[in-house]
Design a protein around this motif. Structure first.
Motif, PDB file in Angstrom:
ATOM      1  N   UNK A   1       9.556  17.589   1.241  1.00  0.00           N
ATOM      2  CA  UNK A   1      10.971  17.767   0.927  1.00  0.00           C
ATOM      3  C   UNK A   1      11.408  16.843  -0.190  1.00  0.00           C
ATOM      4  N   UNK A   2      12.266  17.360  -1.073  1.00  0.00           N
ATOM      5  CA  UNK A   2      12.691  16.604  -2.248  1.00  0.00           C
ATOM      6  C   UNK A   2      13.922  15.754  -1.933  1.00  0.00           C
ATOM      7  N   UNK A   3      14.129  14.758  -2.773  1.00  0.00           N
ATOM      8  CA  UNK A   3      15.228  13.817  -2.570  1.00  0.00           C
ATOM      9  C   UNK A   3      15.843  13.468  -3.910  1.00  0.00           C
TER      10      UNK A   3
ATOM     11  N   UNK B   1      10.776   6.355   3.630  1.00  0.00           N
ATOM     12  CA  UNK B   1      11.373   7.684   3.761  1.00  0.00           C
ATOM     13  C   UNK B   1      10.365   8.701   4.288  1.00  0.00           C
ATOM     14  N   UNK B   2       9.172   8.748   3.690  1.00  0.00           N
ATOM     15  CA  UNK B   2       8.189   9.770   4.036  1.00  0.00           C
ATOM     16  C   UNK B   2       7.067   9.242   4.926  1.00  0.00           C
ATOM     17  N   UNK B   3       7.055   7.948   5.168  1.00  0.00           N
ATOM     18  CA  UNK B   3       5.997   7.368   5.990  1.00  0.00           C
ATOM     19  C   UNK B   3       4.680   7.182   5.267  1.00  0.00           C
TER      20      UNK B   3
ATOM     21  N   UNK C   1      21.131  11.110 -12.065  1.00  0.00           N
ATOM     22  CA  UNK C   1      20.448  11.298 -10.791  1.00  0.00           C
ATOM     23  C   UNK C   1      18.948  11.265 -11.070  1.00  0.00           C
ATOM     24  N   UNK C   2      18.179  10.959 -10.058  1.00  0.00           N
ATOM     25  CA  UNK C   2      16.717  10.975 -10.155  1.00  0.00           C
ATOM     26  C   UNK C   2      16.200  11.873  -9.039  1.00  0.00           C
ATOM     27  N   UNK C   3      15.376  12.831  -9.407  1.00  0.00           N
ATOM     28  CA  UNK C   3      14.798  13.748  -8.425  1.00  0.00           C
ATOM     29  C   UNK C   3      13.382  13.301  -8.086  1.00  0.00           C
ATOM     30  N   UNK C   4      13.124  13.096  -6.809  1.00  0.00           N
ATOM     31  CA  UNK C   4      11.769  12.859  -6.311  1.00  0.00           C
ATOM     32  C   UNK C   4      11.297  14.144  -5.640  1.00  0.00           C
ATOM     33  N   UNK C   5      10.269  14.768  -6.222  1.00  0.00           N
ATOM     34  CA  UNK C   5       9.688  15.983  -5.636  1.00  0.00           C
ATOM     35  C   UNK C   5       8.512  15.569  -4.768  1.00  0.00           C
ATOM     36  N   UNK C   6       8.543  15.989  -3.505  1.00  0.00           N
ATOM     37  CA  UNK C   6       7.551  15.552  -2.525  1.00  0.00           C
ATOM     38  C   UNK C   6       7.224  16.742  -1.630  1.00  0.00           C
TER      39      UNK C   6
ATOM     40  N   UNK D   1       0.838  -1.197   0.000  1.00  0.00           N
ATOM     41  CA  UNK D   1       0.000   0.000   0.000  1.00  0.00           C
ATOM     42  C   UNK D   1       0.875   1.250   0.000  1.00  0.00           C
ATOM     43  N   UNK D   2       0.470   2.246  -0.783  1.00  0.00           N
ATOM     44  CA  UNK D   2       1.179   3.518  -0.833  1.00  0.00           C
ATOM     45  C   UNK D   2       0.167   4.640  -0.958  1.00  0.00           C
ATOM     46  N   UNK D   3       0.481   5.774  -0.318  1.00  0.00           N
ATOM     47  CA  UNK D   3      -0.397   6.940  -0.352  1.00  0.00           C
ATOM     48  C   UNK D   3       0.412   8.174  -0.750  1.00  0.00           C
ATOM     49  N   UNK D   4       0.940   8.186  -1.981  1.00  0.00           N
ATOM     50  CA  UNK D   4       1.741   9.338  -2.415  1.00  0.00           C
ATOM     51  C   UNK D   4       0.883  10.584  -2.538  1.00  0.00           C
TER      52      UNK D   4
END
Length: 287
Positions: free
Chosen positions: A64-66, A182-184, A56-61, A16-19
């Motif tokens: 905070x980004x990673x 990472x983000x819970x 590199x791969x940028x995850x925008x969240x 399960x994921x809740x992005x």
């Protein structure tokens, strides 16, 4: 050449994921270097030249980004000169991840860190254009990077960076025995895969739309390793891998997921097809 035995396909529901709605994923290509398929995967041809990606791969969240890996840096020529002559290869450098972030207008204070799949030079070189950005590593990879001869470039570019050491809990994830959310919210989950280096990891990313991703670092250098179920050539594996038995086990775990998500070996240029690039209109829009 006999392929690895085909593992049973993953039959359970994906975790399960809740992005969050604004989360996005972007490819930041920083260059390539050339090698022969025969040196990349068992059964490859010496006539087949492969352009290995350095990206590199940028995850925008919203939280905070990673960055996943850092690719080539501004001083890549110096970094290549630090390698043993045997492993140096012709390369072509592009814009660094840091330069691409700046050109797109990405606010650096949004960047929580660079999460390395492992610390080898072609994943960490770009830290030289990301001053002040924390490096995210687990304890096993931090020790490897501090002591292994292959960590020379990392030790150079990591100077002045804070190291954020994360750990794994005992929650299994897609066949891997432990994980770090990472983000819970299940959108970015890291699992240990310590076969290439002792602290190598795989990063699973579940965006709100589109396919899920498995960024597998150097578990295999090319998608051939997944699709044909083959490992690195024996000699290259002896030179490059810390635990060949562990690597084989984790490779089979990922092969079992093929077709359920986009599998992205760090150096397979074609595997990034469809991962959008970072543009100013995206970078300046809140995630």
């Amino acid at each position: 050449m006999t392929p690895l035995p085909r593992p049973p396909a993953w039959a359970e529901p994906l975790p399960e994921a809740h992005p969050p709605a604004g989360m996005t994923v972007h490819h930041l290509p920083t260059g390539t270097y050339e090698t022969r398929a025969a040196l990349a995967v068992r059964g490859g041809s010496f006539r087949d030249k492969r352009q290995f990606a350095a990206s590199a791969v940028l995850v925008r969240h919203p939280h905070g980004d990673l960055l996943i890996d850092a690719g080539f840096g501004a001083h890549v020529a110096e970094h290549v000169s630090m390698l043993p002559r045997l492993v140096r290869a012709p390369y072509r450098a592009g814009r660094t991840a840091g330069d691409q972030l700046d050109a797109a207008g990405h606010a650096r204070d949004r960047l929580r860190g660079v999460l390395l799949t492992h610390s080898h030079w072609d994943h960490s070189s770009g830290l030289d254009r990301l001053p002040g950005t924390p490096i995210w590593m687990n304890a096993a990879e931090r020790l490897y990077a501090a002591t292994d001869p292959d960590g020379k470039v990392f030790r150079r570019v990591a100077q002045g960076h804070e190291v954020h050491e994360y750990g794994f809990d005992n929650h299994p994830y897609l066949g891997f025995p432990a994980s770090f959310d990472v983000y819970g919210d299940g959108s970015v989950v890291v699992v240990p895969a310590g076969g290439h280096t002792t602290g190598s990891v795989i990063v699973f990313v579940a965006p709100p739309t589109g396919p899920r991703y498995a960024f597998i670092g150097d578990l295999t250098w090319q998608l051939d390793g997944i699709r044909r179920r083959v490992e690195r050539p024996w000699l290259l594996s002896r030179l490059a891998d810390s635990d060949r038995r562990q690597l084989r086990q984790d490779l089979l775990r990922i092969i079992a997921l093929d077709g359920l998500m986009r599998i992205v070996p760090a150096h397979d240029l074609g595997s990034y097809d469809g991962v959008p690039l970072l543009t100013p209109d995206v970078a300046t829009h809140p995630a």
